[in-house]
Design a protein around this motif. Sequence first.
Motif: not given
Length: 520
Positions: A246-270
């Motif tokens: 889950a942390m690896a997916v979060l690190v690979d999608n830092l652009e979503l973290l910069a946009r504060r797109d937490f809904a998409t991050l929750k889906k990707l990281c499960s």
Amino acid sequence: MALAASLFLRQSQSLVMTPQLMQSIQLLQMTHVELNQFIAQELEKNPLLEIASGDEGGRDGEQGGEDYALPGEDRGHAEGGGEDGFQPDLYDSATNGSAGSAPETLDGGLDNVFPDDAGPRAADAPELIGQWKSMPGGGEDGEGYDLDDFVATRKTLRDVLNEQIPFLLPDPVDRLVAQHLVDQLDDAGYLQGSTAETALRLGKPMADIDRVLYRLQELDPPGVFARSLSECLAIQLKAKDRLDPAMAVLVDNLELLARRDFATLKKLCSVGEEDLVDMLAEIRKLDPKPGTRYETGASEAVVPDIVVRAAPDGTWHVELNAETLPRVLVNRDYYASVSSRTSRDSADSGFLNECLQTANWLTRSLDQRARTIMKVASEIVRQQDAFLMHGVDHLRPLNLKTVAEAIKMHESTVSRVTSNKYMLTPRGLFELKYFFTVSIGSAEGGDSHSAESVRHRIRAMIAQESPDAVLSDDDIVGALREGGVDLARRTVAKYREAMNIPSSVQRRREKRALAKAATS
């Protein structure tokens, strides 16, 4: 029309920039570090210049010269040992007879009782005194000791890595590859070069370069030799044993973290809301630039040029910082003694007169520089009195023209004075240019507002907003208009982005996620 020679008399005016005038302009905009370097160069070229030592007891105890604060002082030299030439040492040696040999016959040494008060100790090896300054007898009264020889220097990132590489890579070929990779690191610890170019340059397979690189990523500080921000964070998480899927997916999608797109991050990281907040807290603890903790170059502390203090009568006391004002003196005694031994027509006399003119010009220029800085600083304090009393909310709009007209100088002169000069106030340390801000019109036709004070209001409003009432740029415009500030929406967005504040949508997502994690 016939050509004829004629003679005309015309009167014209022109501005001539002499070398000394140009140098005076440069002195005006120099920082105190640059000024000290310039004066050091002048001291090497001019034998009539010297710097007053700091232990001469102030102006009352000084024995000479001209400095730029008091150009009228002259230098003299005090001589004499005692009153009427009385020398106590000669008197004691004459009346005590063989007193000088007493320590040799009696146990009068202080070495075993007061080691610090003992007399000078003979050198153990006199032939090595010139090579070892720390040897007893190598210097008298502390002379010959250099404190810098005993001060440990701060290590750079390359020093730290080069100390670890021999223990990590026993193969000399791998160490050579590692050295090439170390040379490609930037100040933040990131690898700027390409492994393909390194393999081509060294004639090694790409697999060997990658193998050495992965080994180097195990060194301290964690995160060095990364090629991107994601890889840098992943290396640090791996060192902490926190790099799960889950942390690896979060690190690979830092652009979503910069946009504060937490809904998409929750889906990707499960993961759920609470787990995502914990993961974000782990990310915030990491160092995105691991190499900056080490020494990268010489750093100079900011020393204020002007000090402002509150006076007992409610006004402000403005003074120049004595630490930034070198006291340049003209040694007239030396000039008189040398000129008396040289003929007026000799080249030595011409050189000496030129040195005297240069020294006098330098003292006058430094005096004028100090007076100009004092005038500009005093006017800034007068204009920004409300800021010094109540804070940044009361910072007035100010431009160079206003100060220049008040002190009857040109705007370019004020601009040079305020460049890289700092003022220490009860509110903190500020650059002089900080007090010059753009004027923003009032919504009610009253006094205009400073751009810096408006930015401070925007920052304060955003800091006080709640997750359920996040202010948009339009809401901020309305709140500012109620406070008497007429500002366009695009200007608010520009100020917000300049302060690295995300948009209202991104702030709402972050605040709601943090609020849910806090209540769960």
